[in-house]
Design a protein around this motif. Sequence first.
Motif, PDB file in Angstrom:
ATOM      1  N   TYR A   1       6.716   0.357  -2.431  1.00 36.06           N
ATOM      2  CA  TYR A   1       6.262   1.712  -2.156  1.00 36.06           C
ATOM      3  C   TYR A   1       5.919   2.402  -3.471  1.00 36.06           C
ATOM      4  O   TYR A   1       6.452   2.070  -4.521  1.00 36.06           O
ATOM      5  N   LEU A   2       5.028   3.359  -3.374  1.00 38.93           N
ATOM      6  CA  LEU A   2       4.499   4.011  -4.581  1.00 38.93           C
ATOM      7  C   LEU A   2       5.584   4.703  -5.392  1.00 38.93           C
ATOM      8  O   LEU A   2       5.497   4.786  -6.611  1.00 38.93           O
TER       9      LEU A   2
ATOM     10  N   ILE B   1      -1.045   8.049   5.675  1.00 35.31           N
ATOM     11  CA  ILE B   1      -1.210   6.825   4.878  1.00 35.31           C
ATOM     12  C   ILE B   1      -0.569   7.015   3.499  1.00 35.31           C
ATOM     13  O   ILE B   1       0.216   6.178   3.040  1.00 35.31           O
ATOM     14  N   GLY B   2      -0.895   8.143   2.854  1.00 35.14           N
ATOM     15  CA  GLY B   2      -0.305   8.421   1.537  1.00 35.14           C
ATOM     16  C   GLY B   2       1.216   8.449   1.618  1.00 35.14           C
ATOM     17  O   GLY B   2       1.911   7.857   0.794  1.00 35.14           O
ATOM     18  N   ALA B   3       1.724   9.104   2.647  1.00 40.64           N
ATOM     19  CA  ALA B   3       3.171   9.252   2.793  1.00 40.64           C
ATOM     20  C   ALA B   3       3.833   7.905   3.075  1.00 40.64           C
ATOM     21  O   ALA B   3       4.852   7.557   2.482  1.00 40.64           O
TER      22      ALA B   3
ATOM     23  N   ALA C   1       2.654   4.924   2.395  1.00 39.20           N
ATOM     24  CA  ALA C   1       2.538   4.082   1.197  1.00 39.20           C
ATOM     25  C   ALA C   1       3.564   4.507   0.147  1.00 39.20           C
ATOM     26  O   ALA C   1       4.056   3.685  -0.623  1.00 39.20           O
ATOM     27  N   ALA C   2       3.888   5.791   0.149  1.00 38.53           N
ATOM     28  CA  ALA C   2       4.854   6.293  -0.826  1.00 38.53           C
ATOM     29  C   ALA C   2       6.281   5.909  -0.466  1.00 38.53           C
ATOM     30  O   ALA C   2       7.191   6.066  -1.269  1.00 38.53           O
ATOM     31  N   GLY C   3       6.476   5.428   0.749  1.00 35.27           N
ATOM     32  CA  GLY C   3       7.809   4.968   1.147  1.00 35.27           C
ATOM     33  C   GLY C   3       8.446   5.799   2.236  1.00 35.27           C
ATOM     34  O   GLY C   3       9.622   5.614   2.557  1.00 35.27           O
TER      35      GLY C   3
END
Lengths: 122, 314, 393
Positions: free
Chosen positions: C199-200, C67-69, C71-73
């Motif tokens: 993306y983050l 999820i973090g990855a 969301a980061a793009g």
Amino acid sequence: MTPFNRNFGQGGTRKAISPDMNWRELTKAGNIYEPGNSASYETGDWRTIRPVWNKDRCIHCLICWRYCPDASIISTDGKFDSFDYKHCKGCGICAKVCPVHAIDMFSEDEIDRQEEASKNEK
Amino acid sequence: MATLKELAKVEERFVGGHRLCAGCGHGISVRMVLNAAEDANVVVGCATGCLEVASTIYPYTAWNCSFIHSAFENAGATISGVEAAYKSLKKQGKIDKDFKFVAFGGDGGTYDIGFQSLSGAMERGHNIVYVCLDNEAYMNTGIQRSSATPMGADTTTSPAGKVVPGKQQPRKDLTAIMAAHNIPYAAQTAISNWQDVHRKAKKAFDVEGPAFINILSPCPRGWRYNTPDIVELVKKAVETRFWPMYEVENGKWKLNYKPKKYVPIEEFLKPQGRFRHLFAPGNEHVIKAIQKEVDERWLALLERCGETPELPPK
Amino acid sequence: MKNKVAITGNEAVAQAMKQINPDVVAAYPITPQTEVVQIFSSFVSNGQVDTEFVTVESEHSAMSAAIGASAAGARAMTATSSQGLALMFEMVYIASSLRLPIVFPVVNRALSGPINIHCDHSDAMGVKDAGVIQLFSENAQEAYDNMIQAVRIAEHPDVLLPVSVNFDGFITSHALDVLEVLDDETVKNFVGQYQPEEYLLDAQNPVSMGNFDMYDFYFEHKRQQVAAMEAAKKVIEEVGKEYEAISGRKYGLVDAYRLDDAEMAVVVLNSAAGSAKGVVDELREKGLKVGVLKPRVFRPFPFEAVQDALKKVKAVAVLDRAETFSTLGGPMFADVRTALYDLKNDIKVINYVYGLGGRDLRLEDVEKVFDDLANIVKSGRADKFVNYLGLRE
Ligand SMILES: Cc1ncc(C[n+]2csc(CCOP(=O)(O)OP(=O)(O)O)c2C)c(N)n1
Ligand code: SF4
Ligand code: SF4
Ligand code: SF4
Ligand SMILES: [Mg+2]
């Protein structure tokens, strides 16, 4: 800085977000595209006591700025500038940490009463 | 060390309009930590808890930078994923900007439910900063005890009753556990000394690899003290040696502050409603036990830091 | 260029992952998925992929890191089975609600307890209502093909949802099969580059994700997920057509086997569809009008396609490899029955729960099902809705 919808993926145009909007108009996944837009949400009315600055005493050390949980002390050029009364919740921390007692806390009710009185005088 | 005049010019990353209670320690801690990132690009991760629910109420965010919350127990894993994405995309030339990564979790989200996820993230060596905002209970759900809650504290799941005088167990020593991960940097700090917080946050952002910072972040609602007194109260936590300020850099323990004289734990306990019952007759033994724990931990810490293990003069 | 190879389902899926070359994979080993993680690790170790492999300490963290990855793009993946998926459960909902196109193979295995490592679909059925697209695969070929298509489905701007690619533990994951793999370049071109809209790690446009919704917005955001699921049906078919052009293999929402003139049908997911097709061929030889409906997509539920495929049959048996403990049969039964109810064709729909904990589905079992259906057609009555196949009564 009204929150708006960049509308990725699901139609619609750029519009200020409001609880009247239907699901097509709101941002995807509840994402927020304007960093720091809570600045447009006012928490100043939470306040029951108000910090008031005593310009003459202030030595511009900015300790108050450091300790405000609500980023409600505005500094310009490294000096105390003013309180952001739109967000200040009146916690009283700034007054307490000020080394030279350049901030006093006054009751909002009292301030209101005085303002009312001075209006009536005019 | 930068002066406040200089630091006040850094762009604010945690702005007003959030819905933390008036005087909440989290607002102070977060502002101090993010201020130390200076002009870097930052991605903030956050565990569920007061900070998260008060700062991102749709459609408003108090975060003046990229931010992600996914759940309560996984801030460590979520920010690892963000950092892994950064590494991968950077390596492949798909992005060009540099970033710093920081995750905030409450004591519940860090000492307890998020402990495994944090441990994993630290062990894997991601280039991230994890900051625990320790207010010594689950405040967001209404002040339940956590493993960070001090012995004797009255919480809603360790209520001071007729037979049980508050929480029965001493605190978990999370900072030491994080240091035991042999990460490049682990530190404990307190907002009463903003220079210490700033220096540690800056160091944490600067070191290559994982860094952990534990900040005592009082909750006026859960601790029941006079809200404006937050800095004074945290100072007492440090002076009584209840919350020592220290850091462990590449395995080397260093004490950052040594109180000049012996301040009894009562000075920290007394201003707080959560300990009021301890001052009723019959509960003296609890205060004694807390004092004993504080003294023992202090001596052990001194030893780890290569200092002479002795209590300050009374 | 196409290559015929003899590999297992796990190898085929790992191969697909290698060709997709995701930016980040976060995964944790569990039987029968373990090989996927191991094989993929060796691709990372040998520099055959650009992937950052996050060796998380649990499946909950696997999905969290994905999820973090994502969301980061990054194009992010994980992989799991059974208890792993159960542990991820919370995060599967969140991946979907954050609208992150995470692709993850699920090597289907029974859920504890009692602990059991063999195939059934109780793991997948646990997340059927989580807002994740679920593709099912009859064999290694389909698992491989589904993986590659999943990326395009997940990342389609009208969809943006996680996609799980299900295939049967051991039966498909560990059995050697001959299949056709595409060459690297073809896959690379087919999946393209992931271009997230926000993306983050977009330094110019920071974004706040995973925010707190009150009652004034939550409902609307849930409705958006439903719309994405609805849109996915069309996208799945379109991607299937494009994939046919590069592979020669057809993929739609359902696979209707010999149903055109069928009077009786079995509805079944994954590898058991293969056995059912074999039985259908035999029975057809004897002149029986029988067929198989294999939903390739279970979520979103291909309501119209199921109606369309079954509208002319007289009796249907839904074979579920999972229990619901509702005492109303398996999870797919409820959906198929609902789909057929509105046709008002008086189609009799009954349910068989089979194969729990890896119990074999024997050909005689399928024959018995068709026997039962024949009796129902003859008598015009179906008295027992919920049946167990291959169980010692
Ligand atoms: C898996 C899960 N369990 C429980 C909760 C409920 N919950 C939300 S926040 C919270 C406590 C937060 O405490 P802490 O981490 O100390 O943060 P604080 O609010 O005190 O800053 C709990 C129990 C949840 N959101 N998710
Ligand atoms: S703390 Fe007091 S003296 Fe220092 S800047 Fe603030 S008001 Fe001025
Ligand atoms: S009263 Fe509290 S919120 Fe207001 S400016 Fe002072 S410290 Fe900030
Ligand atoms: S309950 Fe405590 S921790 Fe939560 S916002 Fe209020 S003061 Fe802060
Ligand atoms: Mg807490």
